[in-house]
Design a protein around this motif. Sequence first.
Motif, PDB file in Angstrom:
ATOM      1  N   CYS A 147      -2.861 -12.932  53.417  1.00 61.39           N
ATOM      2  CA  CYS A 147      -3.430 -13.423  52.155  1.00 61.39           C
ATOM      3  C   CYS A 147      -3.721 -12.295  51.170  1.00 61.39           C
ATOM      4  CB  CYS A 147      -4.686 -14.253  52.409  1.00 61.39           C
ATOM      5  SG  CYS A 147      -4.380 -15.697  53.437  1.00 61.39           S
ATOM      6  N   GLN A 148      -2.877 -11.269  51.169  1.00 61.10           N
ATOM      7  CA  GLN A 148      -3.025 -10.194  50.180  1.00 61.10           C
ATOM      8  C   GLN A 148      -2.619 -10.706  48.805  1.00 61.10           C
ATOM      9  OE1 GLN A 148      -1.556  -6.157  51.025  1.00 61.10           O
ATOM     10  NE2 GLN A 148      -0.451  -6.231  49.070  1.00 61.10           N
ATOM     11  N   LEU A 149      -3.465 -10.468  47.812  1.00 56.91           N
ATOM     12  CA  LEU A 149      -3.194 -10.882  46.444  1.00 56.91           C
ATOM     13  C   LEU A 149      -3.006  -9.648  45.566  1.00 56.91           C
ATOM     14  CD1 LEU A 149      -3.054 -12.900  44.066  1.00 56.91           C
ATOM     15  CD2 LEU A 149      -5.568 -12.746  43.937  1.00 56.91           C
ATOM     16  N   ASP A 150      -1.836  -9.546  44.929  1.00 57.73           N
ATOM     17  CA  ASP A 150      -1.584  -8.524  43.926  1.00 57.73           C
ATOM     18  C   ASP A 150      -1.586  -9.204  42.566  1.00 57.73           C
ATOM     19  OD1 ASP A 150      -0.214  -5.722  45.174  1.00 57.73           O
ATOM     20  OD2 ASP A 150      -0.290  -7.449  46.505  1.00 57.73           O
ATOM     21  N   LEU A 151      -2.231  -8.572  41.599  1.00 60.65           N
ATOM     22  CA  LEU A 151      -2.403  -9.176  40.289  1.00 60.65           C
ATOM     23  C   LEU A 151      -2.174  -8.126  39.218  1.00 60.65           C
ATOM     24  CD1 LEU A 151      -3.542 -11.663  38.638  1.00 60.65           C
ATOM     25  CD2 LEU A 151      -5.767 -10.543  38.832  1.00 60.65           C
ATOM     26  N   ARG A 152      -1.571  -8.553  38.111  1.00 67.28           N
ATOM     27  CA  ARG A 152      -1.352  -7.651  36.978  1.00 67.28           C
ATOM     28  C   ARG A 152      -1.562  -8.444  35.691  1.00 67.28           C
ATOM     29  NH1 ARG A 152       2.413  -3.157  35.534  1.00 67.28           N
ATOM     30  NH2 ARG A 152       2.730  -3.327  33.290  1.00 67.28           N
ATOM     31  N   ILE A 153      -2.389  -7.901  34.782  1.00 65.37           N
ATOM     32  CA  ILE A 153      -2.685  -8.560  33.510  1.00 65.37           C
ATOM     33  C   ILE A 153      -2.552  -7.542  32.380  1.00 65.37           C
ATOM     34  CG2 ILE A 153      -4.374  -9.903  32.192  1.00 65.37           C
ATOM     35  CD1 ILE A 153      -5.731 -10.666  34.739  1.00 65.37           C
ATOM     36  N   GLU A 154      -1.964  -7.965  31.268  1.00 64.77           N
ATOM     37  CA  GLU A 154      -1.871  -7.124  30.064  1.00 64.77           C
ATOM     38  C   GLU A 154      -2.437  -7.882  28.872  1.00 64.77           C
ATOM     39  OE1 GLU A 154       2.028  -5.775  29.180  1.00 64.77           O
ATOM     40  OE2 GLU A 154       2.266  -4.609  31.009  1.00 64.77           O
ATOM     41  N   THR A 155      -3.243  -7.183  28.068  1.00 68.05           N
ATOM     42  CA  THR A 155      -3.807  -7.780  26.856  1.00 68.05           C
ATOM     43  C   THR A 155      -3.897  -6.737  25.753  1.00 68.05           C
ATOM     44  OG1 THR A 155      -5.260  -9.133  28.252  1.00 68.05           O
ATOM     45  CG2 THR A 155      -5.718  -9.121  25.896  1.00 68.05           C
ATOM     46  N   PRO A 156      -3.308  -6.978  24.596  1.00 71.83           N
ATOM     47  CA  PRO A 156      -3.582  -6.128  23.427  1.00 71.83           C
ATOM     48  C   PRO A 156      -4.921  -6.537  22.800  1.00 71.83           C
ATOM     49  CG  PRO A 156      -1.393  -7.156  23.293  1.00 71.83           C
ATOM     50  CD  PRO A 156      -2.179  -7.890  24.332  1.00 71.83           C
ATOM     51  N   ILE A 157      -5.747  -5.538  22.475  1.00 76.99           N
ATOM     52  CA  ILE A 157      -7.031  -5.799  21.824  1.00 76.99           C
ATOM     53  C   ILE A 157      -7.143  -4.936  20.575  1.00 76.99           C
ATOM     54  CG2 ILE A 157      -8.142  -6.334  24.041  1.00 76.99           C
ATOM     55  CD1 ILE A 157      -9.629  -3.624  23.773  1.00 76.99           C
ATOM     56  N   ALA A 158      -8.002  -5.345  19.646  1.00 74.22           N
ATOM     57  CA  ALA A 158      -8.289  -4.515  18.474  1.00 74.22           C
ATOM     58  C   ALA A 158      -9.032  -3.265  18.918  1.00 74.22           C
ATOM     59  CB  ALA A 158      -9.137  -5.305  17.486  1.00 74.22           C
ATOM     60  N   GLU A 159      -8.765  -2.135  18.246  1.00 73.93           N
ATOM     61  CA  GLU A 159      -9.408  -0.886  18.647  1.00 73.93           C
ATOM     62  C   GLU A 159     -10.935  -0.975  18.583  1.00 73.93           C
ATOM     63  OE1 GLU A 159      -7.999   2.205  16.049  1.00 73.93           O
ATOM     64  OE2 GLU A 159      -9.331   1.616  14.414  1.00 73.93           O
ATOM     65  N   SER A 160     -11.468  -1.814  17.690  1.00 72.74           N
ATOM     66  CA  SER A 160     -12.924  -1.941  17.565  1.00 72.74           C
ATOM     67  C   SER A 160     -13.555  -2.661  18.749  1.00 72.74           C
ATOM     68  CB  SER A 160     -13.286  -2.673  16.270  1.00 72.74           C
ATOM     69  OG  SER A 160     -12.781  -3.996  16.273  1.00 72.74           O
ATOM     70  N   LEU A 161     -12.728  -3.281  19.608  1.00 69.56           N
ATOM     71  CA  LEU A 161     -13.261  -3.981  20.786  1.00 69.56           C
ATOM     72  C   LEU A 161     -13.315  -3.076  22.008  1.00 69.56           C
ATOM     73  CD1 LEU A 161     -14.249  -6.842  21.594  1.00 69.56           C
ATOM     74  CD2 LEU A 161     -11.933  -7.334  22.389  1.00 69.56           C
ATOM     75  N   LEU A 162     -12.715  -1.890  21.930  1.00 64.35           N
ATOM     76  CA  LEU A 162     -12.611  -1.049  23.125  1.00 64.35           C
ATOM     77  C   LEU A 162     -13.976  -0.583  23.620  1.00 64.35           C
ATOM     78  CD1 LEU A 162     -10.986   0.393  25.248  1.00 64.35           C
ATOM     79  CD2 LEU A 162     -10.536   2.245  23.616  1.00 64.35           C
ATOM     80  N   ILE A 163     -14.819  -0.078  22.750  1.00 67.66           N
ATOM     81  CA  ILE A 163     -16.136   0.404  23.198  1.00 67.66           C
ATOM     82  C   ILE A 163     -16.983  -0.748  23.764  1.00 67.66           C
ATOM     83  CG2 ILE A 163     -18.329   1.371  22.396  1.00 67.66           C
ATOM     84  CD1 ILE A 163     -16.703   3.247  20.600  1.00 67.66           C
ATOM     85  N   PRO A 164     -17.063  -1.914  23.095  1.00 68.99           N
ATOM     86  CA  PRO A 164     -17.798  -3.029  23.709  1.00 68.99           C
ATOM     87  C   PRO A 164     -17.226  -3.440  25.072  1.00 68.99           C
ATOM     88  CG  PRO A 164     -17.455  -3.468  21.388  1.00 68.99           C
ATOM     89  CD  PRO A 164     -16.658  -2.241  21.711  1.00 68.99           C
ATOM     90  N   LEU A 165     -15.898  -3.435  25.201  1.00 70.22           N
ATOM     91  CA  LEU A 165     -15.295  -3.801  26.484  1.00 70.22           C
ATOM     92  C   LEU A 165     -15.669  -2.801  27.567  1.00 70.22           C
ATOM     93  CD1 LEU A 165     -13.410  -5.475  28.248  1.00 70.22           C
ATOM     94  CD2 LEU A 165     -11.471  -4.197  27.287  1.00 70.22           C
ATOM     95  N   LEU A 166     -15.610  -1.515  27.249  1.00 67.17           N
ATOM     96  CA  LEU A 166     -15.998  -0.495  28.229  1.00 67.17           C
ATOM     97  C   LEU A 166     -17.475  -0.621  28.606  1.00 67.17           C
ATOM     98  CD1 LEU A 166     -14.070   2.593  26.817  1.00 67.17           C
ATOM     99  CD2 LEU A 166     -13.571   1.350  28.932  1.00 67.17           C
ATOM    100  N   SER A 167     -18.318  -1.012  27.662  1.00 66.49           N
ATOM    101  CA  SER A 167     -19.743  -1.170  27.976  1.00 66.49           C
ATOM    102  C   SER A 167     -19.965  -2.340  28.927  1.00 66.49           C
ATOM    103  CB  SER A 167     -20.565  -1.348  26.695  1.00 66.49           C
ATOM    104  OG  SER A 167     -20.354  -2.616  26.112  1.00 66.49           O
TER     105      SER A 167
END
Length: 347
Positions: A115-135
């Motif tokens: 039951c090993q699960l491998d997952l991959r997700i890609e999402t483009p975000i606005a640069e202004s969302l990067l700091i909130p996402l990292l927080s």
Amino acid sequence: SEDGVPKEGYATSLDDNALLDESTKLAGEEKILAAGRLLPKVTDKELLSESHQKILKHAGDCEKSIDDLRVDPSGGGWEYLGKTAGSFTKEKEDGVLVGGLFLPSTVYYKIGESCQLDLRIETPIAESLLIPLLSVLNETDLFTEWIPSWKTPRLGFRSVETVQKAGLASRIIRVITDTPWPLASRELFLNILAIDDIDHDGFCGIKLRSLPKDHNEPGVPPPVPEFTPVNFDGIFLFEACPSNHQLLDDAQEMVDAIDEAMILVTFKMCSKANIKFLPQDLINFVIKTVIGRIWVKLLTVAQRVKDGEMPQHKAAIENKREFYEWMEGRIRQMLQYLKSKEVSKEN
């Protein structure tokens, strides 16, 4: 160096002890890849301490995960699951897109033995969302406040706690998850390693790996016998989104409405539940419902943090103002690096 960025070839002027000191300093600043590049230059390998060997191992793990992440998922047995929703709504009057800072995501998965699960997700975000996402990703103790859970089937995060801090953002956390009967609850000791390769290659990331059973990490409690351990390996990567990325082409109206530089967020994980069999219905539920819900919720919470709508996160950020000022400075450096690369391409 200028602005803290080492000049090309500076390591050749350092002796072994200086190389060791510099690599330790870089690792403490979350520049694990830069630290890992220096240590092979040490001529007397007997000088490498246990902590230096650990830096080499962590740097190697990060490099391998990044290389794996950059392989096209269209091959290698990956199954395309589909797209998650972006963050846009439409104005009823004129159809203008408003309010969104992330685009739809593509999701790929693989199911392996045990039951090993491998997952991959890609999402483009606005640069202004990067700091909130990292927080949001940094405030691990608040995960249970926003990560979705389910009553039927019983599934979700019961608790998340930091058990060891290391460096500026790196840490070890203990996660306990609830699982459907008759499965035992799961326990995960997760080593979270920040990756700052902004000065060298203009990206940052987060490496995730479960601790081995025979670890000797100080301050980490022993596993609870009634819980089943989970093996987990994963990485987040944050870098410039290629201008020809398919997700940008598919959502050009959204990109135009955002009107910012786009950052590509890529996440890849491999998790072993340590169980021989799971009902297909439960596998389908995790793949088709749980994964997408958690991912979209993560991005939505980041946008709410940016808009000042998450009081617990706001308080946590205020309480760690020095750290977040450092993080914001590093991300500004990253965005400036990416802009300068874009200008040089145009010229």
